[in-house]
Design an enzyme around this catalytic site. Structure first.
Site, mmCIF file in Angstrom:
data_model
loop_
_atom_site.group_PDB
_atom_site.id
_atom_site.type_symbol
_atom_site.label_atom_id
_atom_site.label_comp_id
_atom_site.label_asym_id
_atom_site.label_seq_id
_atom_site.Cartn_x
_atom_site.Cartn_y
_atom_site.Cartn_z
ATOM 1 C CG ASP A 106 19.812 -2.069 49.759
ATOM 2 O OD1 ASP A 106 19.841 -1.199 50.632
ATOM 3 O OD2 ASP A 106 19.477 -1.827 48.587
ATOM 4 C CG LEU A 111 22.422 -11.884 55.203
ATOM 5 C CD1 LEU A 111 22.549 -13.181 54.414
ATOM 6 C CD2 LEU A 111 23.682 -11.048 55.054
ATOM 7 C CE LYS A 134 23.049 0.020 46.753
ATOM 8 N NZ LYS A 134 21.691 0.324 46.259
ATOM 9 C CG ASP A 162 17.187 -7.225 38.184
ATOM 10 O OD1 ASP A 162 17.633 -7.232 39.361
ATOM 11 O OD2 ASP A 162 15.971 -7.174 37.931
HETATM 12 C C1 PRP Z 1 18.535 -8.403 46.103
HETATM 13 C C2 PRP Z 1 19.744 -9.169 46.622
HETATM 14 C C3 PRP Z 1 19.360 -9.551 48.004
HETATM 15 C C4 PRP Z 1 18.427 -8.440 48.425
HETATM 16 C C5 PRP Z 1 19.184 -7.505 49.327
HETATM 17 O O1 PRP Z 1 17.619 -9.290 45.572
HETATM 18 O O2 PRP Z 1 20.021 -10.295 45.824
HETATM 19 O O3 PRP Z 1 18.720 -10.814 48.055
HETATM 20 O O4 PRP Z 1 18.015 -7.738 47.245
HETATM 21 O O5 PRP Z 1 18.347 -6.475 49.770
HETATM 22 P P1 PRP Z 1 18.061 -6.184 51.310
HETATM 23 O O6 PRP Z 1 19.362 -6.255 52.038
HETATM 24 O O7 PRP Z 1 17.472 -4.800 51.294
HETATM 25 O O8 PRP Z 1 17.084 -7.202 51.803
HETATM 26 P P2 PRP Z 1 16.437 -8.816 44.603
HETATM 27 O O9 PRP Z 1 15.178 -8.692 45.402
HETATM 28 O O10 PRP Z 1 16.868 -7.618 43.810
HETATM 29 O O11 PRP Z 1 16.229 -10.069 43.645
HETATM 30 P P3 PRP Z 1 17.159 -10.666 42.479
HETATM 31 O O12 PRP Z 1 18.443 -11.138 43.129
HETATM 32 O O13 PRP Z 1 16.365 -11.804 41.914
HETATM 33 O O14 PRP Z 1 17.407 -9.568 41.472
#
Ligand code: PRP
Length: 202
Positions: A106, A111, A134, A162
């Site tokens: 996102d 990352l 995204k 989720d």
């Molecule tokens: C999500 C996804 C990534 C992160 C990406 O994890 O798995 O690790 O968000 O977002 P970013 O690029 O804005 O940093 P989330 O925090 O939703 O946890 P989960 O996988 O346990 O649902």
């Protein structure tokens, strides 16, 4: 569309996901099949679990699996990308070919942090495969060597992703059209998704 007032609609079907995961598996097999040691696929908990399970089988070569869990960066951390490791890898990765497996990229902050943290451990190579990208939301540019789909800036649930812990086991990927309404009633999509017998509809 499901949910009264068209709260959510399918963005990518389970069949489309399966097809793309197979293609990614083939691409990755080409990259890793003649490596001296099996690659280590690192699943980032929890959203990547379904993708990782399917991808592992699609890659179809000798491979190891490990997991990391990190806290989301806090609002106060802003764009600094400060995150905390909640669960670290069990094994060392020095000299290994490491593939980070993400469900979604996102802002890119998570990352970026992970690549830096794992890069410091001396892997032979470090790449990322993300099911969803995204791009429009990116704050920090970060390499994503393999990706399943570029998606628009919509909130998505299903296939591992989720909303407040729910809906990860919905087979299709849904775009939530009315997030405010779902936030007000997080169980709003339980009926439409799971039906009266409690099984996820396919
Ligand atoms: C999500 C996804 C990534 C992160 C990406 O994890 O798995 O690790 O968000 O977002 P970013 O690029 O804005 O940093 P989330 O925090 O939703 O946890 P989960 O996988 O346990 O649902």
């Amino acid at each position: 569309m499901v949910g009264s007032g068209a709260t959510a609609e399918v963005l990518i079907s389970a069949a489309e996901i399966a097809h793309r995961v197979d293609e990614l598996g083939r691409e990755l097999r080409e990259v890793y099949h003649d490596a001296e040691r099996p690659p280590v696929l690192v699943g980032v908990l929890k959203g990547s679990t379904l993708f990782l399970a399917d991808l592992l089988r699609a890659v179809g070569i000798d491979a190891e699996v490990d997991f990391m869990a990190i806290s989301s960066y806090s609002a106060s951390a802003g764009q600094s990308g400060v995150v905390r490791i909640i669960k670290d890898l069990e094994g060392g990765i020095a000299g290994r070919d490491v593939l980070l497996v993400e469900d979604i990229v996102d802002t890119g902050l998570t990352l970026t942090y992970l690549r830096r943290a794992l890069g410091e451990r001396g892997p032979r190579s470090l790449r990322t495969v993300a099911l969803l990208d995204k791009v429009a939301r990116r704050i920090v540019p970060v390499p994503v060597e393999f990706r399943g789909f570029e998606i628009p800036d919509v909130f998505v649930v299903g296939y591992g992703l989720d909303f407040m812990g729910r809906y990860r086991n919905v087979p299709d990927l849904y775009a939530v059209r009315d997030l405010a309404r779902l936030a007000n009633d997080p169980m709003l999509l339980v009926g439409p998704f799971f039906g009266s017998d409690g099984r996820a509809r396919t």
